[in-house]
Design an enzyme around this catalytic site. Structure first.
Site, mmCIF file in Angstrom:
data_model
loop_
_atom_site.group_PDB
_atom_site.id
_atom_site.type_symbol
_atom_site.label_atom_id
_atom_site.label_comp_id
_atom_site.label_asym_id
_atom_site.label_seq_id
_atom_site.Cartn_x
_atom_site.Cartn_y
_atom_site.Cartn_z
ATOM 1 N N LYS A 199 -11.649 3.515 16.247
ATOM 2 C CA LYS A 199 -12.003 3.091 14.881
ATOM 3 C C LYS A 199 -11.430 1.697 14.595
ATOM 4 O O LYS A 199 -12.144 0.813 14.119
ATOM 5 C CB LYS A 199 -11.485 4.108 13.852
ATOM 6 C CG LYS A 199 -11.809 3.684 12.428
ATOM 7 C CD LYS A 199 -11.234 4.592 11.354
ATOM 8 C CE LYS A 199 -11.374 3.923 9.989
ATOM 9 N NZ LYS A 199 -10.720 4.634 8.906
ATOM 10 N N HIS A 212 -2.000 6.088 6.264
ATOM 11 C CA HIS A 212 -2.983 5.845 7.336
ATOM 12 C C HIS A 212 -3.183 4.346 7.539
ATOM 13 O O HIS A 212 -3.217 3.859 8.666
ATOM 14 C CB HIS A 212 -4.347 6.450 6.975
ATOM 15 C CG HIS A 212 -4.399 7.931 7.071
ATOM 16 N ND1 HIS A 212 -4.510 8.586 8.275
ATOM 17 C CD2 HIS A 212 -4.362 8.883 6.118
ATOM 18 C CE1 HIS A 212 -4.541 9.884 8.052
ATOM 19 N NE2 HIS A 212 -4.455 10.099 6.749
ATOM 20 N N THR A 250 0.835 -1.198 0.000
ATOM 21 C CA THR A 250 0.000 0.000 0.000
ATOM 22 C C THR A 250 0.871 1.249 0.000
ATOM 23 O O THR A 250 2.009 1.218 0.462
ATOM 24 C CB THR A 250 -0.936 0.039 1.238
ATOM 25 O OG1 THR A 250 -1.771 1.189 1.155
ATOM 26 C CG2 THR A 250 -0.156 0.102 2.541
ATOM 27 N N ASN A 251 0.311 2.323 -0.515
ATOM 28 C CA ASN A 251 0.946 3.641 -0.429
ATOM 29 C C ASN A 251 0.222 4.522 0.568
ATOM 30 O O ASN A 251 0.579 5.683 0.747
ATOM 31 C CB ASN A 251 0.896 4.338 -1.797
ATOM 32 C CG ASN A 251 1.901 3.733 -2.742
ATOM 33 O OD1 ASN A 251 3.065 3.571 -2.391
ATOM 34 N ND2 ASN A 251 1.451 3.382 -3.937
ATOM 35 N N ASN A 252 -0.788 3.972 1.198
ATOM 36 C CA ASN A 252 -1.631 4.763 2.075
ATOM 37 C C ASN A 252 -1.063 4.725 3.502
ATOM 38 O O ASN A 252 -1.134 3.702 4.187
ATOM 39 C CB ASN A 252 -3.047 4.185 2.011
ATOM 40 C CG ASN A 252 -4.043 4.967 2.818
ATOM 41 O OD1 ASN A 252 -3.739 5.422 3.914
ATOM 42 N ND2 ASN A 252 -5.243 5.101 2.287
ATOM 43 N N ASP A 254 -14.729 8.640 5.867
ATOM 44 C CA ASP A 254 -14.956 8.604 7.322
ATOM 45 C C ASP A 254 -15.918 9.676 7.844
ATOM 46 O O ASP A 254 -16.747 9.374 8.714
ATOM 47 C CB ASP A 254 -13.623 8.687 8.078
ATOM 48 C CG ASP A 254 -12.905 7.351 8.114
ATOM 49 O OD1 ASP A 254 -13.532 6.326 7.795
ATOM 50 O OD2 ASP A 254 -11.712 7.335 8.472
ATOM 51 N N GLY A 314 -10.690 9.286 3.626
ATOM 52 C CA GLY A 314 -11.733 8.795 2.723
ATOM 53 C C GLY A 314 -13.131 9.237 3.129
ATOM 54 O O GLY A 314 -13.381 10.424 3.361
ATOM 55 N N ASP A 334 -7.881 -4.719 -0.150
ATOM 56 C CA ASP A 334 -8.695 -3.824 -0.954
ATOM 57 C C ASP A 334 -9.950 -3.588 -0.138
ATOM 58 O O ASP A 334 -10.491 -4.516 0.466
ATOM 59 C CB ASP A 334 -9.017 -4.417 -2.313
ATOM 60 C CG ASP A 334 -9.523 -3.341 -3.278
ATOM 61 O OD1 ASP A 334 -9.091 -2.176 -3.157
ATOM 62 O OD2 ASP A 334 -10.363 -3.650 -4.136
HETATM 63 P P1 ITT Z 1 -4.049 1.490 -1.571
HETATM 64 O O1 ITT Z 1 -4.758 0.940 -2.800
HETATM 65 O O2 ITT Z 1 -2.737 2.152 -1.869
HETATM 66 O O3 ITT Z 1 -3.905 0.470 -0.486
HETATM 67 P P2 ITT Z 1 -6.448 3.155 -1.189
HETATM 68 O O4 ITT Z 1 -6.588 4.486 -0.552
HETATM 69 O O5 ITT Z 1 -6.849 3.002 -2.611
HETATM 70 O O6 ITT Z 1 -4.965 2.654 -0.911
HETATM 71 P P3 ITT Z 1 -8.392 1.017 -0.574
HETATM 72 O O7 ITT Z 1 -8.245 0.482 -1.947
HETATM 73 O O8 ITT Z 1 -8.345 0.055 0.553
HETATM 74 O O9 ITT Z 1 -7.302 2.174 -0.271
HETATM 75 O O10 ITT Z 1 -9.733 1.781 -0.383
HETATM 76 C C1 ITT Z 1 -10.402 2.361 -1.475
HETATM 77 C C2 ITT Z 1 -11.128 3.574 -1.045
HETATM 78 O O11 ITT Z 1 -12.204 3.191 -0.143
HETATM 79 C C3 ITT Z 1 -10.297 4.596 -0.267
HETATM 80 O O12 ITT Z 1 -9.592 5.451 -1.116
HETATM 81 C C4 ITT Z 1 -11.381 5.312 0.516
HETATM 82 O O13 ITT Z 1 -12.035 6.255 -0.299
HETATM 83 C C5 ITT Z 1 -12.360 4.170 0.855
HETATM 84 N N1 ITT Z 1 -12.021 3.602 2.167
HETATM 85 C C6 ITT Z 1 -11.417 2.416 2.439
HETATM 86 N N2 ITT Z 1 -11.246 2.244 3.763
HETATM 87 C C7 ITT Z 1 -11.731 3.356 4.354
HETATM 88 C C8 ITT Z 1 -11.836 3.802 5.687
HETATM 89 O O14 ITT Z 1 -11.366 3.090 6.712
HETATM 90 N N3 ITT Z 1 -12.401 4.991 5.920
HETATM 91 C C9 ITT Z 1 -12.855 5.736 4.918
HETATM 92 N N4 ITT Z 1 -12.782 5.416 3.630
HETATM 93 C C10 ITT Z 1 -12.232 4.229 3.332
#
Ligand code: ITT
Length: 196
Positions: free
Chosen positions: A172, A13, A9-11, A151, A149, A70
């Protein structure tokens, strides 16, 4: 010695959330830490398919044991949308995604929704999957500053009306989709890898 494992992941958080749940035994490295700057393809229409794609990419190109997740938001009144397209829902960032979601729910009394995470783990040949779900409602306006995201517009049913963005990271994690999937995953990993 800590056991190194890559989280594809690049995220930042998500990396923090998962490292906190896995604890001392593991050093969790993100994509940046292994020098991977590729935009890994996520072309599946399922969470499991996308998670596996990401984990396989890292295993093939870098050789590390790896897991990937995902996640997304599935809204009942929108037949499960935005689902696997949650990050790309509006073509903009989180603010635009929430605006589009609230707009699409205008006048709808059905507000039920869930976040879902699927983690794919690749250590041996066979992938393993771990799933977590949290149910809640989409509230009519943004509340809170925390999280990321969607939240600010999601109120989990366990939190007495607070949005995810109004909760501490610990609160959370304790009930979130990712927290639940990660706990199952961590239990498996700790048992398999450390015999605990
Ligand atoms: P990576 O693919 O790099 O892991 P990402 O931000 O795309 O990061 P995800 O594919 O897991 O993360 O999630 C897709 C989207 O779903 C994310 O960009 C948010 O908009 C939403 N999302 C996922 N988990 C969330 C959370 O805990 N709280 C709020 N929004 C969330």
């Amino acid at each position: 010695m800590k056991r190194k494992i890559v989280f594809a992941t690049n995220n930042a958080h998500k990396l923090e959330e998962v490292a906190a749940i896995l604890g001392e035994e593991f050093e969790v490295l993100g994509l940046r830490a292994i020098g991977c700057t590729a935009d890994i393809p996520e072309t599946s229409d399922t969470f499991a398919g996308n998670a596996l794609q990401k984990a396989q990419y890292v295993k093939e190109h870098y050789g590390y044991d790896c897991f990937a997740d995902d996640s997304g938001l599935e809204v009942d009144a929108l037949d499960g949308a935005p689902g696997v397209y949650s990050a790309r829902y509006s073509g903009g960032g989180s603010e635009e995604n929430m605006s589009k979601l609230l707009y699409n729910l205008t006048g709808k009394s059905e507000r039920g929704a869930q976040f879902r995470t699927v983690i794919a783990l690749l250590i041996g040949e066979e992938p393993r999957y771990f799933e977590g779900i949290v149910r809640g409602t989409i509230i009519g306006e943004r509340r809170g500053e925390g999280g990321f995201g969607y939240d600010p517009v999601f109120a989990p049913k366990e939190a007495g009306g607070l949005s995810f963005a109004q909760m501490t990271a610990e609160a959370k994690n304790a009930i979130s989709h990712r927290g639940r999937a990660t706990k199952k995953f961590a239990e498996y990993l700790l048992k398999e890898e450390t015999g605990k």
